[in-house]
Motif scaffolding. Structure first.
Motif, short mmCIF file in Angstrom:
data_model
loop_
_atom_site.label_atom_id
_atom_site.label_comp_id
_atom_site.label_asym_id
_atom_site.label_seq_id
_atom_site.Cartn_x
_atom_site.Cartn_y
_atom_site.Cartn_z
N SER A 13 -1.29 7.35 -2.83
CA SER A 13 -2.49 6.33 -2.82
C SER A 13 -0.96 5.51 -2.85
O SER A 13 -0.29 5.07 -3.16
CB SER A 13 -3.61 5.70 -4.02
OG SER A 13 -3.27 4.32 -3.59
N GLU A 14 -1.14 3.88 -1.40
CA GLU A 14 -0.42 2.79 -1.51
C GLU A 14 -0.87 1.87 -2.67
O GLU A 14 0.35 0.98 -2.62
CB GLU A 14 -0.18 2.23 -0.63
CG GLU A 14 -0.13 3.12 1.28
CD GLU A 14 0.05 2.33 2.37
OE1 GLU A 14 -0.88 1.57 2.26
OE2 GLU A 14 0.06 3.37 3.29
N ASP A 15 -1.74 1.91 -3.20
CA ASP A 15 -2.67 1.18 -4.27
C ASP A 15 -1.93 1.23 -5.71
O ASP A 15 -2.79 0.71 -6.52
CB ASP A 15 -3.94 1.05 -4.48
CG ASP A 15 -3.85 0.83 -3.45
OD1 ASP A 15 -3.28 -0.32 -2.64
OD2 ASP A 15 -5.61 0.78 -2.61
N ALA A 16 -0.82 2.75 -6.08
CA ALA A 16 -0.27 2.70 -7.48
C ALA A 16 0.81 3.39 -6.75
O ALA A 16 1.18 3.21 -6.03
CB ALA A 16 -1.59 4.48 -8.34
N ILE B 123 1.32 7.05 -13.70
CA ILE B 123 1.22 6.22 -12.81
C ILE B 123 0.85 5.12 -13.54
O ILE B 123 -0.51 5.16 -13.81
CB ILE B 123 0.11 6.89 -11.52
CG1 ILE B 123 0.47 8.24 -11.03
CG2 ILE B 123 -0.11 5.55 -10.29
CD1 ILE B 123 -0.22 8.47 -10.12
N VAL B 124 0.55 3.83 -12.32
CA VAL B 124 0.84 2.48 -13.12
C VAL B 124 -0.24 2.04 -11.78
O VAL B 124 -0.57 1.83 -10.23
CB VAL B 124 1.51 1.58 -12.86
CG1 VAL B 124 0.30 -0.27 -13.20
CG2 VAL B 124 1.81 1.88 -14.33
N GLN C 125 -13.03 4.45 -7.24
CA GLN C 125 -14.05 5.89 -6.15
C GLN C 125 -12.70 6.57 -5.17
O GLN C 125 -12.90 7.01 -5.41
CB GLN C 125 -15.42 5.21 -5.26
CG GLN C 125 -16.98 5.11 -6.89
CD GLN C 125 -17.51 4.25 -6.06
OE1 GLN C 125 -17.69 3.16 -6.27
NE2 GLN C 125 -18.44 5.15 -5.74
N ARG C 126 -12.18 5.49 -4.52
CA ARG C 126 -11.34 5.53 -3.76
C ARG C 126 -9.98 6.45 -3.36
O ARG C 126 -10.13 7.33 -3.39
CB ARG C 126 -10.87 4.29 -2.58
CG ARG C 126 -10.28 5.24 -1.06
CD ARG C 126 -10.24 3.17 -0.56
NE ARG C 126 -10.16 1.93 -1.57
CZ ARG C 126 -8.19 1.81 -1.46
NH1 ARG C 126 -7.53 2.80 -1.62
NH2 ARG C 126 -8.16 0.52 -2.17
N VAL C 127 -9.56 5.55 -4.97
CA VAL C 127 -8.37 6.43 -5.09
C VAL C 127 -8.26 7.49 -6.55
O VAL C 127 -7.62 8.22 -5.72
CB VAL C 127 -7.05 4.69 -5.60
CG1 VAL C 127 -5.70 5.17 -5.89
CG2 VAL C 127 -7.66 4.14 -4.35
#
Length: 146
Positions: free
Chosen positions: A111-114, A132-133, A23-25
C-alpha cells in the motif's frame, strides 16, 4: 480463571475515514460503527450544526480475528505517539495462521498508505519479524514465532 481481556482502543480525528482505510489496506472484517445520538451529542456539548452521522461514538473491527475498538476524539485533535505498537503474533507451526500473517504483511506493505520500517523476514533467532507504520502513525508488528 482470569476473564480479563486487553483490547486495543484507538482514537482518531475521523474514525469513519479510518475504518475505510483499514478495510481497504488491511482487509479488516466485522466492522461496526455507531454515531452519537442527539442526546449523547447534547451531553458532550457538540455544536448543534454537526452532522452526527459523520461522527463515531464507538466502533470496532477485527484483524486476523483480533478485536480492535476505536472512536473519534471528542476532546480535540488526537496526538500521534510512537510509543504505541500493536503486535500480531502467530505460531510458525500453524501454517494457516503463518500464511494469513504473511499475506496481510504483503498486502499492507504494498500500500502507498503505509511505510515498511522492518522487512518481514526470518531473523537470527529463527523467528520472522517485521514492522509497518500506517498512515495514522500506528506501528504494526508482524511476529511469527517458533
Amino acid at each position: 480463571m482470569n476473564n480479563t481481556k486487553l483490547i486495543p482502543y484507538l482514537t482518531f480525528e475521523n474514525t469513519k475515514s479510518a475504518l475505510d482505510y483499514y478495510q481497504r489496506v488491511f482487509g479488516v472484517t466485522d466492522v461496526t460503527r455507531q454515531a452519537p445520538t442527539e442526546k449523547q451529542a447534547d451531553e458532550m456539548a457538540l455544536n448543534k450544526d454537526v452532522n452526527l452521522e459523520d461522527l463515531t461514538l464507538r466502533a470496532s473491527f477485527k484483524i486476523l480475528g483480533q478485536e480492535v475498538n476505536c472512536a473519534d476524539s471528542f476532546m480535540g485533535k488526537p496526538v500521534i505517539s510512537s510509543l504505541i505498537s500493536l503486535m500480531l503474533q502467530v505460531d510458525m507451526h500453524d501454517s494457516d495462521e503463518s500464511t494469513n500473517l504473511e499475506n496481510l504483511y504483503k498486502q499492507v506493505a504494498e500500500s502507498e498508505d503505509a511505510k515498511v520500517i522492518v522487512t518481514f523476514e526470518k531473523k537470527s533467532s529463527g523467528d520472522k519479524y517485521g514492522q509497518i507504520v500506517d498512515k495514522y502513525g500506528i506501528t504494526w508488528i508482524f511476529n511469527e514465532i517458533k
